[in-house]
Design a protein around this motif. Structure first.
Motif, PDB file in Angstrom:
ATOM      1  N   GLY A  25      46.141 -41.504  14.149  1.00  0.00           N
ATOM      2  CA  GLY A  25      44.986 -41.108  13.356  1.00  0.00           C
ATOM      3  C   GLY A  25      43.867 -40.462  14.135  1.00  0.00           C
ATOM      4  O   GLY A  25      42.939 -39.909  13.545  1.00  0.00           O
ATOM      5  N   GLY A  26      43.933 -40.512  15.461  1.00  0.00           N
ATOM      6  CA  GLY A  26      42.895 -39.899  16.283  1.00  0.00           C
ATOM      7  C   GLY A  26      43.168 -38.421  16.528  1.00  0.00           C
ATOM      8  O   GLY A  26      44.182 -37.866  16.105  1.00  0.00           O
ATOM      9  N   GLY A  27      42.248 -37.779  17.242  1.00  0.00           N
ATOM     10  CA  GLY A  27      42.360 -36.354  17.496  1.00  0.00           C
ATOM     11  C   GLY A  27      43.582 -35.968  18.306  1.00  0.00           C
ATOM     12  O   GLY A  27      44.243 -34.953  18.016  1.00  0.00           O
ATOM     13  N   TYR A  28      43.913 -36.762  19.338  1.00  0.00           N
ATOM     14  CA  TYR A  28      45.095 -36.454  20.135  1.00  0.00           C
ATOM     15  C   TYR A  28      46.345 -36.563  19.265  1.00  0.00           C
ATOM     16  O   TYR A  28      47.284 -35.763  19.393  1.00  0.00           O
ATOM     17  CB  TYR A  28      45.224 -37.418  21.320  1.00  0.00           C
ATOM     18  N   ASP A  29      46.364 -37.571  18.400  1.00  0.00           N
ATOM     19  CA  ASP A  29      47.512 -37.807  17.531  1.00  0.00           C
ATOM     20  C   ASP A  29      47.684 -36.668  16.536  1.00  0.00           C
ATOM     21  O   ASP A  29      48.783 -36.138  16.364  1.00  0.00           O
ATOM     22  CB  ASP A  29      47.313 -39.137  16.791  1.00  0.00           C
ATOM     23  N   ILE A  30      46.597 -36.283  15.880  1.00  0.00           N
ATOM     24  CA  ILE A  30      46.673 -35.200  14.897  1.00  0.00           C
ATOM     25  C   ILE A  30      47.090 -33.892  15.568  1.00  0.00           C
ATOM     26  O   ILE A  30      47.913 -33.133  15.038  1.00  0.00           O
ATOM     27  CB  ILE A  30      45.323 -35.038  14.182  1.00  0.00           C
ATOM     28  N   THR A  31      46.542 -33.634  16.749  1.00  0.00           N
ATOM     29  CA  THR A  31      46.882 -32.401  17.465  1.00  0.00           C
ATOM     30  C   THR A  31      48.363 -32.366  17.829  1.00  0.00           C
ATOM     31  O   THR A  31      49.047 -31.354  17.627  1.00  0.00           O
ATOM     32  CB  THR A  31      46.028 -32.268  18.738  1.00  0.00           C
ATOM     33  N   ALA A  32      48.872 -33.471  18.374  1.00  0.00           N
ATOM     34  CA  ALA A  32      50.274 -33.521  18.792  1.00  0.00           C
ATOM     35  C   ALA A  32      51.216 -33.391  17.599  1.00  0.00           C
ATOM     36  O   ALA A  32      52.204 -32.645  17.648  1.00  0.00           O
ATOM     37  CB  ALA A  32      50.551 -34.820  19.539  1.00  0.00           C
ATOM     38  N   ARG A  33      50.930 -34.111  16.517  1.00  0.00           N
ATOM     39  CA  ARG A  33      51.828 -34.079  15.351  1.00  0.00           C
ATOM     40  C   ARG A  33      51.759 -32.726  14.647  1.00  0.00           C
ATOM     41  O   ARG A  33      52.777 -32.237  14.130  1.00  0.00           O
ATOM     42  CB  ARG A  33      51.497 -35.227  14.403  1.00  0.00           C
TER      43      ARG A  33
ATOM     44  N   LYS B 101      30.664 -52.018  10.768  1.00  0.00           N
ATOM     45  CA  LYS B 101      30.503 -52.631  12.084  1.00  0.00           C
ATOM     46  C   LYS B 101      29.662 -51.755  13.007  1.00  0.00           C
ATOM     47  O   LYS B 101      29.058 -52.241  13.965  1.00  0.00           O
ATOM     48  CB  LYS B 101      31.871 -52.898  12.704  1.00  0.00           C
ATOM     49  N   VAL B 102      29.658 -50.458  12.744  1.00  0.00           N
ATOM     50  CA  VAL B 102      28.738 -49.539  13.418  1.00  0.00           C
ATOM     51  C   VAL B 102      27.976 -48.795  12.336  1.00  0.00           C
ATOM     52  O   VAL B 102      28.478 -48.601  11.228  1.00  0.00           O
ATOM     53  CB  VAL B 102      29.487 -48.542  14.345  1.00  0.00           C
ATOM     54  N   LYS B 103      26.753 -48.385  12.638  1.00  0.00           N
ATOM     55  CA  LYS B 103      25.918 -47.731  11.638  1.00  0.00           C
ATOM     56  C   LYS B 103      26.325 -46.279  11.404  1.00  0.00           C
ATOM     57  O   LYS B 103      26.156 -45.747  10.315  1.00  0.00           O
ATOM     58  CB  LYS B 103      24.448 -47.795  12.069  1.00  0.00           C
ATOM     59  N   PHE B 104      26.822 -45.639  12.459  1.00  0.00           N
ATOM     60  CA  PHE B 104      27.343 -44.286  12.301  1.00  0.00           C
ATOM     61  C   PHE B 104      28.407 -44.018  13.347  1.00  0.00           C
ATOM     62  O   PHE B 104      28.503 -44.734  14.353  1.00  0.00           O
ATOM     63  CB  PHE B 104      26.239 -43.225  12.331  1.00  0.00           C
ATOM     64  N   GLY B 105      29.222 -43.024  13.085  1.00  0.00           N
ATOM     65  CA  GLY B 105      30.292 -42.675  13.996  1.00  0.00           C
ATOM     66  C   GLY B 105      30.190 -41.228  14.436  1.00  0.00           C
ATOM     67  O   GLY B 105      29.659 -40.378  13.710  1.00  0.00           O
ATOM     68  N   VAL B 106      30.723 -40.948  15.607  1.00  0.00           N
ATOM     69  CA  VAL B 106      30.784 -39.589  16.138  1.00  0.00           C
ATOM     70  C   VAL B 106      32.242 -39.303  16.476  1.00  0.00           C
ATOM     71  O   VAL B 106      32.872 -40.043  17.236  1.00  0.00           O
ATOM     72  CB  VAL B 106      29.901 -39.429  17.386  1.00  0.00           C
ATOM     73  N   SER B 107      32.779 -38.239  15.895  1.00  0.00           N
ATOM     74  CA  SER B 107      34.184 -37.907  16.105  1.00  0.00           C
ATOM     75  C   SER B 107      34.399 -36.434  15.773  1.00  0.00           C
ATOM     76  O   SER B 107      33.433 -35.689  15.596  1.00  0.00           O
ATOM     77  CB  SER B 107      35.068 -38.816  15.233  1.00  0.00           C
ATOM     78  N   GLY B 108      35.664 -36.019  15.663  1.00  0.00           N
ATOM     79  CA  GLY B 108      35.977 -34.633  15.351  1.00  0.00           C
ATOM     80  C   GLY B 108      36.207 -34.432  13.865  1.00  0.00           C
ATOM     81  O   GLY B 108      36.672 -35.329  13.167  1.00  0.00           O
ATOM     82  N   ILE B 109      35.910 -33.253  13.380  1.00  0.00           N
ATOM     83  CA  ILE B 109      36.066 -32.952  11.962  1.00  0.00           C
ATOM     84  C   ILE B 109      37.526 -33.058  11.534  1.00  0.00           C
ATOM     85  O   ILE B 109      37.832 -33.501  10.410  1.00  0.00           O
ATOM     86  CB  ILE B 109      35.499 -31.546  11.616  1.00  0.00           C
ATOM     87  N   GLY B 110      38.462 -32.681  12.393  1.00  0.00           N
ATOM     88  CA  GLY B 110      39.868 -32.730  12.038  1.00  0.00           C
ATOM     89  C   GLY B 110      40.370 -34.128  11.747  1.00  0.00           C
ATOM     90  O   GLY B 110      41.330 -34.316  10.998  1.00  0.00           O
TER      91      GLY B 110
END
Length: 327
Positions: free
Chosen positions: A47-55, A207-216
């Motif tokens: 579900g992470g960026g590396y995973d989405i990119t590889a798949r 559990k966290v107030k906001f998250g930072v990640s990639g749009i993909g």
């Protein structure tokens, strides 16, 4: 944390425009891209960026007839360094690549990993994308300004989650934001997760107030309304979403992340070139170009030794940043 000017090389996109060779259908034998038993390792959770990119890469390559039955598997742990150690131990294996990015560069330092990226074979940097700032649909923060006001008022009470360890993109982006907003970076309550999949559950669960990640990684959740997109870290807005850039929101910050592929050490020149040729053909396919558009990725092609030099520069920059943060 350094001023933006000092960190700007981390966000720079180096795009080398190459004309891809013509594609053929079938197994890839006609283009020299067919690698029987090819495997793609993902060094964090699904579900992470590396995973989405590889798949995405594996699916597109098969659809374009470049290869068959590409196996994608996850080997998470320690911000990607468990996977990196496995990659380095696969010396001479020309049928294995690992999806990675800036997060692994930082994790090597913060986890004091026994293996470094200099021990592996650089294949190519392939994509670049901005980070995004998201909250759960039931969050009290409807706008980025509301979130920023609360964060500035009491940084410790507004934990931010990211899908990378210290020194990775999801850590560096909020540190840049904090510095630009007048928040002491050392007071930021950053909670690291091993990939965007783990982060998502914590954002949705409060559990966290906001998250930072990639749009993909979170496009589907934003479109479904499970997440609310508050801001984008790149130079421009993301098409199809009504969210300001950090600059539009009053923070003089521009930050982008990148991802690429690494191979084990000890490859012959022929085996290394075959992997680079395979990824170059993938880059030129209609399937991959469509995936770039769908996922909000930008082409960031940088092959072989050029990619290796880029990685060395990123490593030095991250080391400097972490020392300034006292890590």
């Amino acid at each position: 944390m350094r001023p933006r000017a000092l960190l700007s090389p981390l966000a720079a996109a180096v795009v080398v425009l190459l004309v891809p060779p013509l594609l053929t259908s079938g197994s890839g034998t006609g283009t020299g891209t067919h690698i029987p038993g090819l495997r793609l390792m993902v060094p964090n959770t699904p579900g992470g960026g590396y995973d989405i990119t590889a798949r995405t890469a594996a699916k597109n390559a098969e659809e374009a007839g470049l290869n068959r039955n590409i196996e994608v598997y996850n080997l998470p742990g320690a911000g990607g360094t468990v996977g990196l150690s496995r990659l380095v131990n696969e010396r001479g294996n020309g049928k294995l690549m690992m999806s990675m990015g800036l997060g692994v560069v930082g994790a090597v330092h913060t986890n004091h990993a026994p293996s470094t990226l200099a021990d592996a074979t650089p294949v190519a940097r392939i994509v670049e994308e901005p980070d995004i700032v998201v909250v759960a649909k039931n969050s009290p923060y409807k706008t980025f300004d509301q979130l920023l006001d609360a964060w500035k008022s009491d940084p410790r009470s507004v934990p931010v989650g990211g899908g990378s360890s210290a020194g990775g993109p999801d850590h560096l982006a909020p540190m840049l934001m904090a510095r630009a907003a007048g928040i002491e970076p050392k007071s930021v309550n950053y909670v690291p997760f091993d990939g965007g999949g783990e982060l998502l559950a914590s954002v949705l669960g409060g559990k966290v107030k906001f998250g930072v990640s990639g749009i993909g990684e979170y496009r589907d959740q934003i479109e479904s309304g499970e997440l609310r997109l508050l801001a984008v870290t790149g130079r421009k807005r993301i098409e199809g979403f009504d969210a300001p850039t950090l600059q539009e929101a009053g923070l003089d910050v521009v930050f982008t992340n990148w991802r690429g592929l690494m191979a084990p050490p000890g490859l012959s020149e022929e085996r290394r070139d075959r992997l680079i040729r395979f990824v170059r053909q993938l880059r030129g396919s209609a399937q991959w170009r469509k995936s770039l558009r769908v996922n909000g990725w930008d082409d960031a092609w940088l092959p072989g030794e050029k990619y290796g030099r880029f990685l060395a520069a990123q490593d030095r920059r991250v080391d400097t940043v972490l020392k300034e943060l006292g890590r």
